[in-house]
Motif scaffolding. Structure first.
Motif, PDB file in Angstrom:
ATOM      1  N   LEU A  94       0.826  -1.204   0.000  1.00 19.77           N
ATOM      2  CA  LEU A  94       0.000   0.000   0.000  1.00 19.77           C
ATOM      3  C   LEU A  94       0.864   1.259   0.000  1.00 19.77           C
ATOM      4  O   LEU A  94       0.552   2.232  -0.711  1.00 19.77           O
ATOM      5  CB  LEU A  94      -0.917  -0.016   1.221  1.00 19.77           C
ATOM      6  N   CYS A  95       1.939   1.259   0.765  1.00 18.78           N
ATOM      7  CA  CYS A  95       2.838   2.419   0.798  1.00 18.78           C
ATOM      8  C   CYS A  95       3.541   2.620  -0.541  1.00 18.78           C
ATOM      9  O   CYS A  95       3.706   3.750  -1.005  1.00 18.78           O
ATOM     10  CB  CYS A  95       3.869   2.247   1.913  1.00 18.78           C
ATOM     11  N   LEU A  96       3.941   1.516  -1.172  1.00 17.33           N
ATOM     12  CA  LEU A  96       4.552   1.612  -2.504  1.00 17.33           C
ATOM     13  C   LEU A  96       3.562   2.188  -3.512  1.00 17.33           C
ATOM     14  O   LEU A  96       3.923   3.031  -4.350  1.00 17.33           O
ATOM     15  CB  LEU A  96       5.025   0.228  -2.956  1.00 17.33           C
ATOM     16  N   ALA A  97       2.314   1.752  -3.434  1.00 19.60           N
ATOM     17  CA  ALA A  97       1.277   2.267  -4.328  1.00 19.60           C
ATOM     18  C   ALA A  97       1.049   3.755  -4.094  1.00 19.60           C
ATOM     19  O   ALA A  97       0.872   4.530  -5.049  1.00 19.60           O
ATOM     20  CB  ALA A  97      -0.024   1.494  -4.120  1.00 19.60           C
ATOM     21  N   THR A  98       1.056   4.176  -2.832  1.00 21.04           N
ATOM     22  CA  THR A  98       0.871   5.591  -2.502  1.00 21.04           C
ATOM     23  C   THR A  98       2.005   6.436  -3.068  1.00 21.04           C
ATOM     24  O   THR A  98       1.772   7.492  -3.680  1.00 21.04           O
ATOM     25  CB  THR A  98       0.794   5.780  -0.979  1.00 21.04           C
ATOM     26  N   LEU A  99       3.228   5.977  -2.876  1.00 21.62           N
ATOM     27  CA  LEU A  99       4.395   6.705  -3.383  1.00 21.62           C
ATOM     28  C   LEU A  99       4.357   6.818  -4.897  1.00 21.62           C
ATOM     29  O   LEU A  99       4.591   7.898  -5.471  1.00 21.62           O
ATOM     30  CB  LEU A  99       5.680   6.004  -2.935  1.00 21.62           C
ATOM     31  N   LEU A 100       4.039   5.721  -5.567  1.00 22.58           N
ATOM     32  CA  LEU A 100       4.001   5.721  -7.026  1.00 22.58           C
ATOM     33  C   LEU A 100       2.846   6.574  -7.550  1.00 22.58           C
ATOM     34  O   LEU A 100       2.956   7.194  -8.622  1.00 22.58           O
ATOM     35  CB  LEU A 100       3.881   4.289  -7.542  1.00 22.58           C
ATOM     36  N   SER A 101       1.766   6.641  -6.802  1.00 23.62           N
ATOM     37  CA  SER A 101       0.642   7.513  -7.187  1.00 23.62           C
ATOM     38  C   SER A 101       1.051   8.978  -7.123  1.00 23.62           C
ATOM     39  O   SER A 101       0.667   9.775  -7.995  1.00 23.62           O
ATOM     40  CB  SER A 101      -0.559   7.265  -6.271  1.00 23.62           C
ATOM     41  N   VAL A 106       2.655  13.924 -10.403  1.00 31.48           N
ATOM     42  CA  VAL A 106       3.650  14.894 -10.874  1.00 31.48           C
ATOM     43  C   VAL A 106       3.911  14.711 -12.365  1.00 31.48           C
ATOM     44  O   VAL A 106       3.985  15.692 -13.130  1.00 31.48           O
ATOM     45  CB  VAL A 106       4.969  14.741 -10.075  1.00 31.48           C
ATOM     46  N   VAL A 107       4.020  13.471 -12.812  1.00 40.36           N
ATOM     47  CA  VAL A 107       4.284  13.186 -14.227  1.00 40.36           C
ATOM     48  C   VAL A 107       3.105  13.624 -15.095  1.00 40.36           C
ATOM     49  O   VAL A 107       3.290  14.146 -16.204  1.00 40.36           O
ATOM     50  CB  VAL A 107       4.580  11.684 -14.434  1.00 40.36           C
ATOM     51  N   ILE A 108       1.882  13.419 -14.601  1.00 43.61           N
ATOM     52  CA  ILE A 108       0.700  13.870 -15.339  1.00 43.61           C
ATOM     53  C   ILE A 108       0.713  15.378 -15.494  1.00 43.61           C
ATOM     54  O   ILE A 108       0.400  15.916 -16.574  1.00 43.61           O
ATOM     55  CB  ILE A 108      -0.591  13.425 -14.626  1.00 43.61           C
TER      56      ILE A 108
END
Length: 222
Positions: A94-101, A106-108
């Motif tokens: 879940l933390c990895l998903a949050t970080l990647l989100s 930012v990329v969007i």
């Protein structure tokens, strides 16, 4: 990159981030013991590293000891190693998903400002990975019943968590020891158990992530 697509993707990405953050904050499982014929009730909220015992109004500040021989409700102090392992694995994904989100948001934004289709596609790939991470966090949590059987005294026929749960003499096979959600009762106590807010919010994150990467991939082809 079209303005409408960028706004939609960015907004939905922020919704995914919100789902992840709230999921981290809230408990993922709840077990309730109610004394039949009385208003006496004890509810156990399972967080990442502890159990919190609350009153009827789910006042999480009303924390009391969850073991008769322990001064702490931490999994480590209770010896709930298997339960802790299930929660920590879900938390990690879940933390990895949050970080990647957050990175995807930012990329969007960069893709919109620079009108860069490659950035839009990269953000889309990131959100697919986010969805996969959330699904892993969600489905691996179904191991919690096996963890209860390993750690929880009630599953061994020796409940010690509270004076109410110690009254239960029913069949443990019809409790959270073997079922993911449901209820059971004997002559004295009714048990209700189910996943809680944090768990269900992961599904919300998966759902809203679809509205991020699908528009991004479509717009990157034009």
């Amino acid at each position: 990159m079209k303005r409408a697509v960028a706004f939609l993707s960015l907004f939905m990405c922020l919704v995914v981030i919100a789902c992840c953050i709230v999921s981290i904050v809230y408990p993922w499982y709840i077990v309730s013991f109610k004394k039949i014929g009385s208003d006496d009730r004890v509810k156990y909220l399972y967080y990442w590293d502890e159990i919190r015992t609350t009153d009827e109004k789910l006042n999480a500040t009303n924390i009391i000891n969850t073991s008769s021989d322990s001064g702490s409700e931490k999994y480590d102090d209770l010896g709930y190693d298997h339960i802790k392992n299930v929660f920590i694995v879900s938390l990690a994904f879940l933390c990895l998903a949050t970080l990647l989100s957050l990175i995807s948001a930012v990329v969007i934004l960069i893709a919109f400002l620079a009108k860069n289709r490659i950035c839009a596609k990269v953000a889309g790939v990131f959100m697919i990975i986010v969805m996969i991470l959330l699904l892993v966090s969600f489905f691996q949590f179904f191991r919690i019943n096996g963890a209860f059987r390993e750690d929880d005294p009630l599953c061994d026929g020796n409940p010690v968590a509270s004076w109410i749960s110690s009254l239960f003499v029913g069949d443990a096979d019809d409790t959270y020891c073997h079922k993911f959600m449901g209820n059971n009762e004997d002559q004295l106590v009714k048990i209700s158990f189910s996943p809680y807010v944090g768990f269900w919010l992961v599904i919300g994150g998966v759902f809203f992530s679809l509205f991020v990467f699908i528009p991004l991939f479509k717009t990157s082809k034009h």
